[in-house]
Design a protein around this motif. Structure first.
Motif, short mmCIF file in Angstrom:
data_model
loop_
_atom_site.label_atom_id
_atom_site.label_comp_id
_atom_site.label_asym_id
_atom_site.label_seq_id
_atom_site.Cartn_x
_atom_site.Cartn_y
_atom_site.Cartn_z
N THR B 32 0.85 -1.20 0.18
CA THR B 32 0.04 -0.02 0.06
C THR B 32 0.80 1.29 -0.09
O THR B 32 1.63 1.46 0.68
CB THR B 32 -0.96 0.08 1.10
OG1 THR B 32 -1.74 -1.08 1.18
CG2 THR B 32 -1.85 1.09 1.13
N PHE B 34 0.38 5.80 -0.51
CA PHE B 34 -0.43 6.74 -0.09
C PHE B 34 0.17 7.84 -0.83
O PHE B 34 1.39 8.39 -0.65
CB PHE B 34 -0.80 6.99 1.42
CG PHE B 34 -1.04 5.98 2.05
CD1 PHE B 34 -0.27 4.99 2.67
CD2 PHE B 34 -2.65 5.85 2.22
CE1 PHE B 34 -0.55 3.94 3.33
CE2 PHE B 34 -2.97 4.60 3.06
CZ PHE B 34 -2.17 3.60 3.42
N THR B 49 -5.16 6.13 -1.91
CA THR B 49 -4.55 5.15 -1.32
C THR B 49 -4.36 4.27 -2.55
O THR B 49 -5.30 3.92 -3.33
CB THR B 49 -5.46 4.38 -0.32
OG1 THR B 49 -5.59 5.46 0.58
CG2 THR B 49 -4.63 3.00 0.18
N ASN B 51 -2.91 0.52 -3.94
CA ASN B 51 -2.57 -0.72 -3.67
C ASN B 51 -2.27 -1.50 -4.91
O ASN B 51 -2.54 -1.40 -5.87
CB ASN B 51 -3.99 -1.61 -3.19
CG ASN B 51 -4.42 -1.13 -1.90
OD1 ASN B 51 -3.82 -1.21 -0.93
ND2 ASN B 51 -5.71 -0.35 -1.78
N ARG B 97 3.69 1.72 2.99
CA ARG B 97 3.57 0.82 4.51
C ARG B 97 4.19 -0.33 4.24
O ARG B 97 3.84 -1.07 2.89
CB ARG B 97 2.02 0.65 4.73
CG ARG B 97 1.79 0.42 6.33
CD ARG B 97 0.36 0.65 6.48
NE ARG B 97 -0.50 -0.27 6.02
CZ ARG B 97 -1.73 0.22 5.63
NH1 ARG B 97 -2.21 1.35 6.07
NH2 ARG B 97 -2.62 -0.73 5.01
N ASP B 102 2.47 -3.70 10.46
CA ASP B 102 2.71 -2.54 10.92
C ASP B 102 1.83 -1.52 10.12
O ASP B 102 2.05 -1.44 8.90
CB ASP B 102 4.47 -2.43 10.58
CG ASP B 102 4.87 -1.12 11.13
OD1 ASP B 102 6.42 -0.84 11.09
OD2 ASP B 102 4.29 -0.36 11.71
N GLN B 103 1.62 -0.31 10.64
CA GLN B 103 0.62 0.45 10.24
C GLN B 103 1.63 1.72 10.10
O GLN B 103 1.28 2.95 9.68
CB GLN B 103 -0.44 0.74 11.10
CG GLN B 103 -1.39 -0.20 11.25
CD GLN B 103 -2.11 -0.63 10.02
OE1 GLN B 103 -2.17 0.27 8.95
NE2 GLN B 103 -2.60 -1.70 9.72
N THR B 104 2.68 1.62 10.41
CA THR B 104 3.72 2.80 10.24
C THR B 104 4.00 3.47 8.70
O THR B 104 3.94 2.40 8.01
CB THR B 104 4.98 2.81 10.84
OG1 THR B 104 5.13 2.44 12.31
CG2 THR B 104 6.05 3.96 10.70
N GLN B 105 3.75 4.62 8.35
CA GLN B 105 3.74 4.98 6.93
C GLN B 105 5.31 5.81 6.79
O GLN B 105 5.64 6.48 7.80
CB GLN B 105 2.81 6.07 6.65
CG GLN B 105 1.50 5.36 6.41
CD GLN B 105 0.38 5.93 5.85
OE1 GLN B 105 0.75 7.36 5.22
NE2 GLN B 105 -0.78 5.92 6.13
N PHE B 107 7.48 8.21 4.80
CA PHE B 107 7.29 9.17 3.65
C PHE B 107 8.64 9.43 2.95
O PHE B 107 9.66 9.22 3.09
CB PHE B 107 7.04 10.51 4.06
CG PHE B 107 5.61 10.56 4.98
CD1 PHE B 107 5.45 9.99 6.03
CD2 PHE B 107 4.38 11.22 4.14
CE1 PHE B 107 3.99 9.92 6.57
CE2 PHE B 107 3.32 11.09 4.57
CZ PHE B 107 3.19 10.49 5.84
#
Lengths: 116, 116
Positions: B32, B34, B49, B51, B97, B102-105, B107
């Motif tokens: 994913t 963003f 978003t 995918n 991600r 793990d939901q950390t993005q 950048f």
């Protein structure tokens, strides 16, 4: 939709003073993340809080997640000029109704200026 | 680890032209990605978003025919601003991600677009 409000928008402090920024979500969050963006730069991940009432520390930075998982704060003790930048909270909400990836909703940010 | 690159970092173009921005995860697979847009002194606004292998999910108010997103592989997503106009001038930032829970993005460094 989910909204994340952050205050204050701007904060000027003398070097050595403390600083706090607050974040409030309109909905209960799965977790909250904090990012720092230096002038002209991109957001850099600082920390993630997941549990209700969680408190985490990174040197002079203290992060808290509220009991209801709807608010959070970042406190910096004895600010330094290197702390200058904009601090964003970002809340991770629930799944879209379609079941696709969860999204982060960013707060408006707090721009910190540290005067030497 | 968890490095995201973006190319180009700066682009200046004439009104009516199309601009393609690449976002790559260099040392991890990103199912994913963003895309955000940030106007000066404002927060990050999620545009879409992306995918891998499926159509992007666009946020309300973002024209999918104007902002074309392609996520052809686990390490690359592209955003094409078609027929750019001066009001499209902004700072475009992607995040990725890591595959898993793990939901950390993480950048990318962002792309500054100026449409004349």
């Amino acid at each position: 939709g989910q909204q994340v409000m952050q205050i204050p928008q701007y904060q000027h402090v003398q070097e050595g003073e403390d600083f706090t920024t607050y974040c409030n979500s309109s909905t209960t969050l799965s977790n909250i993340q904090w990012y720092k963006q230096r002038p002209g730069g991109h957001p850099v991940f600082l920390i993630q809080l997941v549990k209700s009432g969680e408190v985490k520390k990174q040197k002079r930075l203290t992060f808290q997640f509220g009991e209801a998982k709807k608010n959070s704060s970042l406190h910096i003790t004895a600010t330094q000029t290197t702390d200058v930048g904009t601090y964003f909270c970002a809340g991770l909400g629930g799944f879209f109704s379609s079941g696709s990836a969860r999204q982060l909703t960013f707060g408006s940010g707090t721009q910190l200026t540290v005067l030497p | 680890g968890a490095v995201v690159s973006q190319h180009p970092s700066w682009v200046i173009c004439k009104s009516g032209t199309s601009v393609k921005i690449e976002c790559r995860s260099l040392d991890f697979q990103a199912t994913t990605m963003f895309w955000y847009r940030q106007f000066p002194k404002q927060s990050l606004m999620l545009m879409a978003t992306s995918n891998e292998g499926s159509k992007a999910t666009y946020e309300q108010g973002v024209e999918k025919d104007k902002f074309l997103i392609n996520h052809a592989s686990l390490t690359l997503s592209t955003l094409t601003v078609t027929s750019a106009h001066p009001e499209d001038s902004s700072f475009y930032i992607c995040s990725a991600r890591i595959r898993g829970f793990d939901q950390t993005q993480y950048f990318g460094p962002g792309t500054r677009l100026l449409v004349l």
